[in-house]
Write a protein that holds these residues in place. Structure first.
Motif, short mmCIF file in Angstrom:
data_model
loop_
_atom_site.label_atom_id
_atom_site.label_comp_id
_atom_site.label_asym_id
_atom_site.label_seq_id
_atom_site.Cartn_x
_atom_site.Cartn_y
_atom_site.Cartn_z
N ASN A 244 0.82 -1.20 0.00
CA ASN A 244 0.00 0.00 0.00
C ASN A 244 0.87 1.26 0.00
O ASN A 244 0.70 2.16 -0.84
N PRO A 279 -2.73 5.16 2.43
CA PRO A 279 -2.05 4.39 3.49
C PRO A 279 -2.53 4.71 4.92
O PRO A 279 -2.80 3.77 5.68
N ASN A 283 -4.21 1.23 6.17
CA ASN A 283 -3.31 0.40 6.98
C ASN A 283 -3.90 -0.02 8.33
O ASN A 283 -3.87 -1.20 8.68
#
Length: 311
Positions: A244, A279, A283
């Motif tokens: 990512n 991200p 994440n």
């Protein structure tokens, strides 16, 4: 051209494409910022409040989330203000502060991901040595280095760039970015180029370390059912997060260095900000969904909070 290195303001020309739908963008961006803060804070509090999660892997994850919030603070407040403003400028000092925050955020992110790869390597490939290798003292030192080294690099970057004589003040982005400022220089930028290559090489070595760790991890995981289980539970989310961040950064590098005038401004804007959006939002969701201990703990905390509200 006139020397304007002492100019008080930089102009952010990327906002020229946002004029017709600024309210919509403001609403979506505000929602995105709220979600980033909420999901990262949820993960941080979950790890802090649960003693069972006070282990290196979860501590690294906690600092990854802290870094995500730190990085978005350098972008979102100014971006939201500019979306509703008719004048899109940023002060000289504010511009370099934004460069420092965004660049250090990227470097800290990658450094923590390297630590997480190393932690998984020791846990799966050398389980008997794990507690001695990943001691509290060593974990603390590694986390401090994850922040200290990027901060030193970015102090150097900002110092070199701020020393340049500039012949322009128009930045072709939605925020301040070092390469965009360097391109405004009237004179030589060799020192900036050399330092930039050294730093890029340093973080390419990070990527090499991660690749080597995963070669060993895959070999170890294939040897036993328990190894495969550990790999699936703890390494898969790390791989997703790593891909990512890496893909997002590659997009930004490609745009900054090789973007052409034929690209639409909307596409340029998307490529410029996607690593600040995707991200930090995705994440923590990946880790919250895949890591069993965190998922169960978050569900428990949510249920407890909901029951207290009912009472």
């Amino acid at each position: 051209m006139n020397n304007i290195s002492n100019t008080a303001l930089f102009s952010l020309s990327g906002f020229s494409a946002t004029v017709n739908y600024r309210v919509t963008l403001f609403s979506v961006t505000l929602l995105c910022y709220f979600l980033i803060v909420m999901v990262n804070m949820s993960l941080i509090l979950t790890i802090i409040l649960d003693q069972n999660l006070h282990k290196p892997m979860y501590i690294f994850l906690c600092f990854l989330c802290i870094n995500a919030i730190y990085g978005t603070v350098g972008f979102y407040p100014k971006f939201l203000f500019d979306l509703l403003s008719d004048i899109h400028v940023i002060s000289y000092v504010g511009c370099f502060l934004q460069v420092f925050i965004i660049y250090s955020n990227i470097k800290v992110d990658y450094s923590i991901l390297v630590l997480m790869a190393y932690d998984r390597f020791v846990a799966i490939c050398k389980p008997l040595e794990y507690h001695s290798v990943m001691s509290v003292r060593r974990t603390t030192v590694l986390i401090c280095l994850c922040w200290f080294i990027p901060f030193c690099f970015d102090v150097l970057i900002v110092t070199l760039t701020s020393a340049l004589t500039l012949c322009g003040n128009r930045i072709q982005k939605l925020y301040c970015e070092n390469w965009s400022i360097v391109k405004l220089a009237c004179g030589s930028t060799k020192a900036n180029d050399i330092v930039g290559l050294i730093i890029i090489s340093f973080y390419c070595c990070h990527a090499l370390c991660i690749a080597c760790s995963y070669v060993q991890l895959v070999k170890a995981a294939l040897r036993s059912k328990e190894g495969r289980r550990k790999f699936a539970q703890t390494c898969v989310p790390h791989l997703f997060c790593l891909l990512n961040v890496t893909i997002a950064l590659l997009f930004d590098v490609m745009y900054s260095r090789y973007g052409t005038a034929s690209m639409s401004q909307n596409l340029k804007n998307f490529m410029a900000i996607q690593f600040l959006v995707i991200p930090p939002l995705i994440n923590p969701i990946i880790y919250g969904v895949i890591l069993t201990k965190i998922r169960h703990r978050m569900i428990y905390l949510c249920r407890t909070a909901f029951q207290r509200l009912k009472l």
